[in-house]
Design a protein around this motif. Structure first.
Motif, PDB file in Angstrom:
ATOM      1  N   GLU A 276      40.752  48.774  44.595  1.00 17.82           N
ATOM      2  CA  GLU A 276      41.310  48.120  45.723  1.00 17.82           C
ATOM      3  C   GLU A 276      42.076  46.741  45.227  1.00 17.82           C
ATOM      4  N   VAL A 277      43.055  46.325  45.801  1.00 13.50           N
ATOM      5  CA  VAL A 277      43.759  44.999  45.392  1.00 13.50           C
ATOM      6  C   VAL A 277      43.371  44.016  46.266  1.00 13.50           C
ATOM      7  N   ARG A 278      42.198  43.140  45.864  1.00  8.86           N
ATOM      8  CA  ARG A 278      41.673  42.154  46.662  1.00  8.86           C
ATOM      9  C   ARG A 278      41.175  41.155  45.375  1.00  8.86           C
ATOM     10  N   TRP A 279      41.363  39.863  45.625  1.00  4.98           N
ATOM     11  CA  TRP A 279      41.551  38.902  44.471  1.00  4.98           C
ATOM     12  C   TRP A 279      40.022  38.318  44.502  1.00  4.98           C
ATOM     13  N   LEU A 280      39.376  38.505  43.394  1.00  3.86           N
ATOM     14  CA  LEU A 280      37.949  37.921  43.452  1.00  3.86           C
ATOM     15  C   LEU A 280      37.795  36.333  43.060  1.00  3.86           C
ATOM     16  N   LEU A 281      37.247  35.556  43.606  1.00  2.87           N
ATOM     17  CA  LEU A 281      36.921  34.125  43.186  1.00  2.87           C
ATOM     18  C   LEU A 281      38.301  33.630  42.984  1.00  2.87           C
ATOM     19  N   LEU A 383      28.971  40.450  41.772  1.00  2.00           N
ATOM     20  CA  LEU A 383      28.007  40.272  42.793  1.00  2.00           C
ATOM     21  C   LEU A 383      28.822  40.196  44.304  1.00  2.00           C
ATOM     22  N   ASP A 384      30.030  39.726  44.275  1.00  2.00           N
ATOM     23  CA  ASP A 384      30.729  39.515  45.326  1.00  2.00           C
ATOM     24  C   ASP A 384      31.100  41.154  45.820  1.00  2.00           C
ATOM     25  N   CYS A 385      31.425  42.125  44.899  1.00  2.00           N
ATOM     26  CA  CYS A 385      31.684  43.434  45.370  1.00  2.00           C
ATOM     27  C   CYS A 385      30.420  44.275  45.713  1.00  2.00           C
ATOM     28  N   ALA A 386      29.261  43.884  44.932  1.00  2.00           N
ATOM     29  CA  ALA A 386      28.024  44.509  44.975  1.00  2.00           C
ATOM     30  C   ALA A 386      27.677  44.193  46.467  1.00  2.00           C
ATOM     31  N   LEU A 387      27.925  43.039  47.346  1.00  2.00           N
ATOM     32  CA  LEU A 387      27.340  42.685  48.488  1.00  2.00           C
ATOM     33  C   LEU A 387      28.272  43.241  49.644  1.00  2.00           C
ATOM     34  N   PRO A 391      32.335  49.452  50.329  1.00  2.00           N
ATOM     35  CA  PRO A 391      32.265  50.462  49.478  1.00  2.00           C
ATOM     36  C   PRO A 391      31.033  50.151  48.407  1.00  2.00           C
ATOM     37  N   ALA A 392      30.573  48.788  48.260  1.00  2.00           N
ATOM     38  CA  ALA A 392      29.713  48.352  47.175  1.00  2.00           C
ATOM     39  C   ALA A 392      30.666  48.492  46.020  1.00  2.00           C
TER      40      ALA A 392
END
Length: 535
Positions: A276-281, A383-387, A391-392
């Protein structure tokens, strides 16, 4: 560092951060079938990705029993091999043990994309990365030998050439992605063997060893081609299975280039998850971007330089450019899911290790601080995605296909209690259900999983399952979070005048207890319709 890398994966796996989906289930089923005597050459339902991964999984099943965690254990061991071989390239080929250590350090907590595709099995991507590293390591050792003045070619060099060819051939069969390593490294070996002062007899011996090893390593590929024909085999290796784009070749290539830079680049650097297009941190992204720009600048300087190891950096750059060309100029460029970009993480880690090594010699604490910040960003993004469940950490880049985890056992229990062991479902339901039920429940994927009802018969990958279902007069249907498909089925069943019952189990809806067996064709399903979805 190896312990930290393995521990991080173990923690993510223990908390269920990787949903078990159909692609991985097929690998697991193949492993079980291999233990029972089957000898598949390729991933079920296609002819461009070999079954090496399934054979490794079968070995794991022989030791520990058939279970999902064993599939992930195999991938984790392959990843540790990737780390070790990355260190070997830095220490032996780039002549800096500290560079190798720092490169591995950048991969201990890798970006989301690399974490995902070195933990979940899709049939050979972990193997391709490890084989690629081994091709670089062995191939460039051989080139070093050829560069000696006066160059000497001993029996051990021919043996090394044979092993290199064997590994390259194995890679061609296991996963075509390994070609992006084999082509530039093989070209370097060829070029330096022509320039070396070894005489044509010894040169011919080396070439013969390389070719013989390659033919032997790719024996399953050649055997399949001679038995089943070459057209589909070579066509699928070059992307015919996903060649569904319209427009001119130039326009398609331009679109692929945009995907490579915007989607591939952001996933490779860890700025977004590949699905997905979602910016991390986001607050840390500018600093991380500046770091990787500096890494690219360092790498470019090494490639353009005239120092003893500049030729190595040129070969590494050749791997990156070959991967880019393969993505841009073939049909594989339609798929920006992230798995094709995994080699860039290894190449960037080597260049990043070089930059940090250079900085370490001048400002030790700055180098360690930069490494810590990059690792913290990569760890935090994963970690952000895993939580986020669902969809994990998922390989499914169409989030419509992601099924909420945790209801499979309840579904298996219900179907067995009702005696509904055969029927029809979607690709993402059928194969995990088959593996988790130890193949007591066989549902073939003859239903569309897209909300717009697109479907391809390529989803139905294993003919023996289809034969078992077709021979059974008691069937059920299973859907998952697709209201459009539910409406279609109800209207179709009602139009046929049959009676049935329904049950809802988490995201699943089961249609069962039919007054007579209803086949998908009777309700207008089961044949290719609409655009064929990429693998």
């Amino acid at each position: 560092m190896l312990t930290a890398a393995a521990g991080w994966k173990a923690w993510l796996l223990a908390r269920g951060s990787f949903p078990f989906n159909a692609d991985e289930a097929i690998v697991a089923l193949m492993g079980r079938h291999i233990l029972a005597g089957a000898r598949p050459t390729f991933f079920y339902g296609q002819a461009y990705m070999g079954s090496l991964d399934a054979y490794l999984v079968a070995a794991g099943f022989a030791l520990f029993g058939p279970a999902v965690w064993v599939v992930r254990l195999v991938q984790t061991l392959l990843f540790l091999g990737i780390l070790l071989s990355t260190y070997a390239i830095g220490a032996r080929i780039l002549r800096s043990e500290r560079l190798g250590l720092l490169a591995v350090g950048l991969l201990v907590f890798p970006v989301v994309n690399l974490t995902l595709y070195t933990t979940v099995s899709l049939g050979g991507y972990g193997e391709a990365l490890l084989i690629g590293n081994l091709l670089i390591w062995m191939g460039l050792i051989l080139v070093e030998r050829l560069k000696e003045e006066p160059a000497k070619l001993e029996a051990r060099d021919a043996a090394l050439g044979a092993v290199w060819g064997l590994t390259a051939g194995l890679g061609v069969w296991a996963n075509g992605l390994s070609l992006v390593y084999a082509a530039p490294v093989g070209l370097a070996i060829l070029a330096y063997s022509v320039r070396a002062r070894i005489g044509w007899t010894r040169r011919g011996l080396l070439w013969g060893a390389l070719i013989s090893g390659g033919v032997l390593g790719a024996a399953p590929f050649w055997g399949y081609g001679m038995t089943n024909g070459w057209q589909s085999l070579v066509g699928e290796l070059l992307g015919s299975a996903v060649a569904v784009e319209g427009g001119s070749w130039l326009l398609r290539s331009f679109n692929h280039l945009v995907r490579l830079v915007l989607l591939g680049g952001t996933a490779t650097l860890g700025f977004r998850p590949p699905w997905e297009v979602r910016w991390l941190l986001l607050p840390l992204m500018p600093a991380i971007f500046i770091f990787w720009v500096c890494v690219l600048g360092y790498g470019f300087k090494q490639v353009k330089g005239n120092h003893p190891q500049s030729w190595v950096w040129r070969v590494l750059a050749g791997v990156g450019l070959t991967l880019a060309a393969g993505f841009v100029f073939t049909s594989f460029g339609i798929d920006p899911s992230g798995r094709y970009f995994a080699p860039y993480s290894i190449l960037l880690a080597l260049a990043g290790g070089g930059l940090l090594d250079w900085l370490y010699q001048r400002r030790r604490w700055w180098a360690l601080a930069a490494l810590a910040v990059v690792l913290a960003y990569q760890w935090g993004g994963t970690l952000d995605c895993a939580l986020r469940k669902p969809p994990a950490l998922t390989t499914q880049f169409d989030l419509q296909t992601v099924i909420e985890d945790g209801y499979q056992e309840e579904l298996i229990t219900f179907l067995e209690e009702q005696g509904e062991t055969r029927g029809y479902s979607t690709y993402w339901v059928a194969y995990p259900l088959a593996f988790l039920s130890e193949e007591r429940l066989i549902f073939v994927p003859r239903l569309p999983y897209h909300h717009d009802m697109r479907y391809t018969t390529r989803d139905d990958r294993y003919a023996p399952y289809r034969e078992r279902v077709e021979a059974n007069e008691k069937i059920a249907y299973i859907t998952a979070s697709n209201p459009n498909l539910d409406v279609w089925l109800r209207e179709g069943f009602a139009g046929l005048g049959v009676e049935w019952s329904e049950a809802e189990i988490g995201p699943y809806r089961v249609y069962y207890a039919f007054s007579r067996a209803v086949r998908p064709a009777e309700v207008g399903l089961g044949e290719t319709r609409g655009a064929v979805e990429t693998e």
